[in-house]
Design an enzyme around this catalytic site. Structure first.
Site, mmCIF file in Angstrom:
data_model
loop_
_atom_site.group_PDB
_atom_site.id
_atom_site.type_symbol
_atom_site.label_atom_id
_atom_site.label_comp_id
_atom_site.label_asym_id
_atom_site.label_seq_id
_atom_site.Cartn_x
_atom_site.Cartn_y
_atom_site.Cartn_z
ATOM 1 N N GLU A 1 -9.842 0.312 3.176
ATOM 2 C CA GLU A 1 -9.129 1.424 2.556
ATOM 3 C C GLU A 1 -7.726 0.981 2.150
ATOM 4 O O GLU A 1 -7.145 0.089 2.761
ATOM 5 C CB GLU A 1 -9.020 2.622 3.520
ATOM 6 C CG GLU A 1 -10.358 3.248 3.899
ATOM 7 C CD GLU A 1 -10.987 4.042 2.767
ATOM 8 O OE1 GLU A 1 -10.310 4.273 1.750
ATOM 9 O OE2 GLU A 1 -12.152 4.437 2.895
ATOM 10 N N CYS A 2 -7.179 1.642 1.116
ATOM 11 C CA CYS A 2 -5.871 1.258 0.579
ATOM 12 C C CYS A 2 -4.718 1.947 1.278
ATOM 13 O O CYS A 2 -3.567 1.617 1.050
ATOM 14 C CB CYS A 2 -5.807 1.572 -0.914
ATOM 15 S SG CYS A 2 -5.863 3.348 -1.275
ATOM 16 N N GLY A 3 -5.006 2.921 2.122
ATOM 17 C CA GLY A 3 -3.946 3.617 2.833
ATOM 18 C C GLY A 3 -3.856 5.091 2.499
ATOM 19 O O GLY A 3 -3.373 5.883 3.300
ATOM 20 N N ASP B 1 0.829 -1.204 0.000
ATOM 21 C CA ASP B 1 0.000 0.000 0.000
ATOM 22 C C ASP B 1 0.862 1.252 0.000
ATOM 23 O O ASP B 1 0.544 2.248 -0.669
ATOM 24 C CB ASP B 1 -0.918 0.016 1.228
ATOM 25 C CG ASP B 1 -2.111 -0.904 1.074
ATOM 26 O OD1 ASP B 1 -2.341 -1.390 -0.054
ATOM 27 O OD2 ASP B 1 -2.808 -1.148 2.068
#
Length: 299
Positions: free
Chosen positions: A260-262, A152
């Site tokens: 969430e991806c970060g 990420d």
């Protein structure tokens, strides 16, 4: 507590409240106290997205859009292209190419360029990588399985931070909405991230059906994967179709707690690890310099 969006303008002028509107210096810092930010969100929540965009043009310097070309981001692009306002909406777009997007997503990017020729798109990839082969040579294959936090960071967070730094981004428009579920359920229209960047979510209060209706009514180009049961599209290795009864983003990292991806999270553990390494390096460098000075002084 005051939230601050920093720039390099004169501190004295900014604090005095008398900074000249015709000054040739950089735009002043933007301050939002918690009560002020709450008030702004209360007021903006009463407006239609187009009016939120108009407020942004009036109020926020260095405004950009970030998008992975999902439905909401596409709707925002179309709204900007049709904005009838005294201030020209010269908003450029940042696209993070992780090198693992579906081919349909990359095809959509090209169709968007054709549909909106005035839209300037800045593409950022993982540092030092142009192709998937470059990425895997540098980080190994299937990094998202071997070290998800690191994936990420190197594929998304670091490129985003680099884009914000190189483009001097002060504020960004995002396509996040409350109805997408997960951590987005209590989303405000205006947020400040831990780097001081202002994030604006113009369609925060819209439902998926409202976005769909806008897209259809305005004939906005979309990802071909939407016809195959996908509703939120990210990397091919972490995106699946969803059913009508599932949250819009249920197909992202399906079967896991992750939503969430970060990019929109607080700093990841990997980012903090990197910062700790840098802090340690600086401490060791400082100690070495001090020891060198002591040796020189006693010799």
């Amino acid at each position: 507590m005051a939230f601050r969006n920093r720039s390099s303008s004169s501190e004295t002028e900014a604090e005095s409240g008398y900074a000249s509107g015709s000054s040739t210096q950089s735009l002043p810092d933007i301050y939002f106290t918690r009560p002020h930010l709450k008030f702004i969100n209360q007021q903006l929540s009463k407006l239609e997205p187009v009016d939120v965009l108009k407020w942004c043009l009036t109020s926020l310097p260095q405004l950009w859009q970030t998008s992975a070309f999902g439905l909401t981001g596409l709707a925002i692009m179309d709204m900007i292209s049709k904005l009838d306002y005294a201030i020209k909406p010269n908003i450029e777009l940042i696209f993070l190419d992780t090198l693992y997007h579906f081919s349909q997503t990359l095809d959509l990017v090209e169709r968007v360029k054709g549909r909106y020729p005035d839209l300037k798109i800045h593409t950022y990839k993982p540092e030092g990588c142009e192709t998937t082969a470059d990425f895997e040579q540098k980080f190994g294959e299937r990094l998202w399985e071997a070290d998800e936090e690191r994936y990420d960071y190197v594929a998304k967070v670091e490129p985003a931070q680099r884009a914000y730094r190189e483009l001097d981004v002060k504020a960004v428009l995002t396509g996040r909405r409350k109805s997408q579920g997960g951590k987005r359920g209590d989303l405000d229209i205006i947020e400040i991230d831990d780097q001081g960047v202002i994030k604006v979510n113009p369609l925060a209060n819209w439902t998926f059906k409202q976005v769909q209706a806008y897209i259809k009514e305005n004939d906005v180009p979309t990802n071909d994967l939407l016809d195959q049961g996908y509703r939120s599209v990210g990397d091919w290795h972490s995106t699946q179709p969803v059913t009508e009864s599932e949250d819009e983003r249920a197909g992202r990292w399906k079967g896991r707690q992750k939503t969430e991806c970060g990019i929109h999270n607080k700093r990841s553990r990997y980012a903090m690890f990197l910062q700790e390494q840098e802090d340690q390096r600086q401490r060791e460098l400082s100690e070495a310099i001090q020891n060198g000075l002591k040796i020189e002084a006693t010799s």
